[in-house]
Design an enzyme around this catalytic site. Structure first.
Site, PDB file in Angstrom:
ATOM      1  N   TYR A  46       0.861  -1.191   0.000  1.00  0.00           N
ATOM      2  CA  TYR A  46       0.000   0.000   0.000  1.00  0.00           C
ATOM      3  C   TYR A  46       0.892   1.233   0.000  1.00  0.00           C
ATOM      4  O   TYR A  46       1.857   1.302   0.772  1.00  0.00           O
ATOM      5  CB  TYR A  46      -0.900   0.018   1.244  1.00  0.00           C
ATOM      6  CG  TYR A  46      -2.346  -0.159   0.878  1.00  0.00           C
ATOM      7  CD1 TYR A  46      -2.925   0.613  -0.128  1.00  0.00           C
ATOM      8  CD2 TYR A  46      -3.142  -1.098   1.530  1.00  0.00           C
ATOM      9  CE1 TYR A  46      -4.250   0.443  -0.475  1.00  0.00           C
ATOM     10  CE2 TYR A  46      -4.467  -1.267   1.182  1.00  0.00           C
ATOM     11  CZ  TYR A  46      -5.021  -0.497   0.177  1.00  0.00           C
ATOM     12  OH  TYR A  46      -6.327  -0.664  -0.176  1.00  0.00           O
ATOM     13  N   GLU A  48      -0.409   4.890  -0.617  1.00  0.00           N
ATOM     14  CA  GLU A  48      -1.109   6.143  -0.914  1.00  0.00           C
ATOM     15  C   GLU A  48      -0.172   7.330  -0.750  1.00  0.00           C
ATOM     16  O   GLU A  48       0.616   7.378   0.204  1.00  0.00           O
ATOM     17  CB  GLU A  48      -2.304   6.336   0.027  1.00  0.00           C
ATOM     18  CG  GLU A  48      -3.561   5.685  -0.489  1.00  0.00           C
ATOM     19  CD  GLU A  48      -3.906   4.465   0.307  1.00  0.00           C
ATOM     20  OE1 GLU A  48      -2.953   3.785   0.762  1.00  0.00           O
ATOM     21  OE2 GLU A  48      -5.107   4.195   0.484  1.00  0.00           O
ATOM     22  N   ASP A 197      -5.388  13.904 -25.296  1.00  0.00           N
ATOM     23  CA  ASP A 197      -5.445  12.499 -24.879  1.00  0.00           C
ATOM     24  C   ASP A 197      -4.721  11.729 -25.986  1.00  0.00           C
ATOM     25  O   ASP A 197      -5.280  11.462 -27.039  1.00  0.00           O
ATOM     26  CB  ASP A 197      -6.917  12.083 -24.763  1.00  0.00           C
ATOM     27  CG  ASP A 197      -7.091  10.608 -24.432  1.00  0.00           C
ATOM     28  OD1 ASP A 197      -6.109   9.855 -24.536  1.00  0.00           O
ATOM     29  OD2 ASP A 197      -8.220  10.226 -24.082  1.00  0.00           O
ATOM     30  N   THR A 223      -2.871   6.226 -22.194  1.00  0.00           N
ATOM     31  CA  THR A 223      -2.777   4.891 -21.620  1.00  0.00           C
ATOM     32  C   THR A 223      -1.359   4.412 -21.922  1.00  0.00           C
ATOM     33  O   THR A 223      -0.646   5.031 -22.717  1.00  0.00           O
ATOM     34  CB  THR A 223      -3.779   3.906 -22.272  1.00  0.00           C
ATOM     35  OG1 THR A 223      -3.612   3.961 -23.685  1.00  0.00           O
ATOM     36  CG2 THR A 223      -5.204   4.261 -21.905  1.00  0.00           C
ATOM     37  N   LYS A 226      -1.349   0.661 -25.360  1.00  0.00           N
ATOM     38  CA  LYS A 226      -1.721   0.576 -26.778  1.00  0.00           C
ATOM     39  C   LYS A 226      -0.433   0.545 -27.612  1.00  0.00           C
ATOM     40  O   LYS A 226       0.349  -0.365 -27.457  1.00  0.00           O
ATOM     41  CB  LYS A 226      -2.646   1.754 -27.133  1.00  0.00           C
ATOM     42  CG  LYS A 226      -3.978   1.694 -26.353  1.00  0.00           C
ATOM     43  CD  LYS A 226      -4.948   2.743 -26.843  1.00  0.00           C
ATOM     44  CE  LYS A 226      -6.310   2.597 -26.181  1.00  0.00           C
ATOM     45  NZ  LYS A 226      -6.427   3.282 -24.898  1.00  0.00           N
ATOM     46  N   ARG A 232      -1.478  -2.485 -18.928  1.00  0.00           N
ATOM     47  CA  ARG A 232      -2.726  -1.736 -18.950  1.00  0.00           C
ATOM     48  C   ARG A 232      -2.680  -0.655 -17.869  1.00  0.00           C
ATOM     49  O   ARG A 232      -2.455  -0.989 -16.692  1.00  0.00           O
ATOM     50  CB  ARG A 232      -3.861  -2.713 -18.625  1.00  0.00           C
ATOM     51  CG  ARG A 232      -5.090  -2.571 -19.406  1.00  0.00           C
ATOM     52  CD  ARG A 232      -5.820  -3.886 -19.485  1.00  0.00           C
ATOM     53  NE  ARG A 232      -5.596  -4.420 -20.812  1.00  0.00           N
ATOM     54  CZ  ARG A 232      -6.173  -3.955 -21.911  1.00  0.00           C
ATOM     55  NH1 ARG A 232      -7.027  -2.965 -21.857  1.00  0.00           N
ATOM     56  NH2 ARG A 232      -5.909  -4.484 -23.082  1.00  0.00           N
TER      57      ARG A 232
HETATM   58  N1  DSN Z   1     -11.117   1.020 -25.744  1.00  0.00           N
HETATM   59  C1  DSN Z   1     -10.105   1.848 -26.331  1.00  0.00           C
HETATM   60  C2  DSN Z   1      -9.981   1.651 -27.786  1.00  0.00           C
HETATM   61  O1  DSN Z   1     -10.203   0.547 -28.262  1.00  0.00           O
HETATM   62  O2  DSN Z   1      -9.645   2.587 -28.501  1.00  0.00           O
HETATM   63  C3  DSN Z   1     -10.260   3.268 -25.993  1.00  0.00           C
HETATM   64  O3  DSN Z   1     -10.243   3.396 -24.615  1.00  0.00           O
END
Ligand code: DSN
Length: 410
Positions: A46, A48, A197, A223, A226, A232
């Protein structure tokens, strides 16, 4: 105890992933080192708060891991501050909004149907309940129209302008957006902030193959799983010293509790991998393969968007007279995974869609070549036209995949 029931599910998923051609543009295969970090003992802690300022004792090692992740992210994206704690991209957006605007403020974004994201003001997301969203349209050609953006800014006077998309196949001129916002702010009563974003294109940015929004935006979210090929998770970046404290308190304690330190460790590893020259070569391969598949489909007479990044949109309604939902199902039956997607000016409902979103980040990680990307296009064409039997198509797909790396050994 060995949880055989669940292990069987893992094995079936491993088999599915190894046996298929993965073309969902937001997916990728992280390295073994990243996957091992995700199961490291850091998960038991933990923590925080932030490094050196935690609410619990015993944080010396998670502090080191989180500092490493922050330093590497800052180096990778050339920014002063990286908050690596957001559990996801949506959480990052939730916290980023809170850091820079107040409930009821106006945000200008691209609508979901044109390639935006749920958290960019969709009626079913928290975002539209907390903030007033207005949108800018794409041009007739499905591309951003910077003159229209400038006009919309003056008409609407938003508190925040949001760029960065989930299904936009072209390069984004963040520099131009900054100039437009600055020109607007020179005469606007309320200054408009600039948020990006960059979740979909973070890997392309990390590789230096497209403009880096951190140079131009006030706040950037992403994120890490990707095109960036990490675990993730999410992240918030800024070059504005005066926003650092606001971002920190927006993530913790406003939006989240204890950070996932094992995932933060995995993020650190992913950033180190993206700093290697081999990552740039990988990303060049992604762009090459995506362009080759799109071009091949167009040469066969399909209506496809063209591409300047890791994805393109195939209009299956115009090309084959079927919906995106049907096309996705037909391809999945032969081992090709895609997702149905709205296309610019779509006439079908979101559960049907006229298009497929196709990307090559995952397939390229496994070793897909440009020639194979073209072969995949020809195979998709035959499947969607009904010009090949399911068995023959499965065999052809399996032949391509048989030359690729196993997902557990990357
Ligand atoms: N779910 C994602 C995508 O496939 O682009 C976006 O968050």
């Amino acid at each position: 105890m060995i949880d055989q029931e669940l292990r069987n599910i893992y094995l079936r998923e491993e088999k599915r992933q190894n046996g298929g051609i993965e073309l969902i543009a937001s997916e990728n295969y992280p390295s073994r080192e990243v996957r091992e970090a995700c199961s490291s003992i850091l998960m038991a802690k933990y923590a925080e708060g932030y490094p050196e300022h935690r609410y619990y004792g015993g944080c010396v090692n998670v502090d080191a891991a989180e500092n490493l992740a922050m330093e590497r992210a800052q180096k990778l994206f050339h920014c002063r501050y990286a908050n690596v704690q957001p559990h996801s991209g949506s959480q990052a957006n939730y916290a980023a909004y809170h850091a820079v605007i107040r409930p009821g403020d106006k945000v200008m974004s691209l609508i979901l149907n044109d390639g935006g994201h749920l958290t960019h003001g969709s009626p079913v997301s928290f975002s539209s309940e907390m903030y007033r969203f207005v949108h800018y349209p794409l041009g007739e050609d499905g591309r951003l129209d910077y003159d229209v953006i400038a006009k919309r800014l003056d008409e609407e006077n938003p508190n925040l302008f949001l760029a960065g998309y989930s299904a936009y196949p072209f390069a984004i001129d963040f520099r131009r957006m900054r100039e437009i916002i600055d020109a607007h702010n020179a005469h606007a009563e309320t200054p408009c902030l600039f948020m990006v974003d960059m979740a979909h294109i973070a890997g392309i940015i990390a590789a230096g193959l497209t403009q880096n929004p951190c140079e131009f935006a006030d706040i950037v979210t992403t994120t890490t799983h990707k095109t960036l090929r990490g675990p993730r998770g999410g992240m918030i970046l800024t070059n504005r010293e005066d926003l650092v404290k606001k971002i920190k308190s927006a993530v913790f304690p406003y939006a989240q509790g204890g950070p996932l330190e094992h995932i933060i460790g995995a993020k650190a590893t992913c950033f180190a991998e993206a700093l290697e020259p081999s990552f740039k070569e990988y990303m060049e391969g992604v762009l090459r393969n995506t362009a080759a598949c799109d071009e091949e489909l167009r040469s066969l007479g399909c209506v496809s968007s063209g591409t300047e990044n890791h994805l393109f949109l195939l209009d299956v309604l115009a090309s084959f007279g079927i919906s995106g939902k049907e096309a996705q199902a037909k391809l999945e039956e032969v081992g090709i995974t895609t997702n149905k997607n709205m296309i610019h000016g779509d006439t079908l409902k979101p559960s049907e869609c006229s298009g497929l979103r196709i990307g090559f980040a995952a397939a390229t990680t496994r070793g897909c070549t440009e020639e194979q990307a073209r072969a995949i296009a020809r195979l998709m064409f035959k499947v969607l036209k009904g010009a090949i039997s399911q068995d023959e198509a499965k065999e052809e797909a399996a032949g391509i995949v048989s030359t690729w790396k196993d997902v557990m050994t990357l």
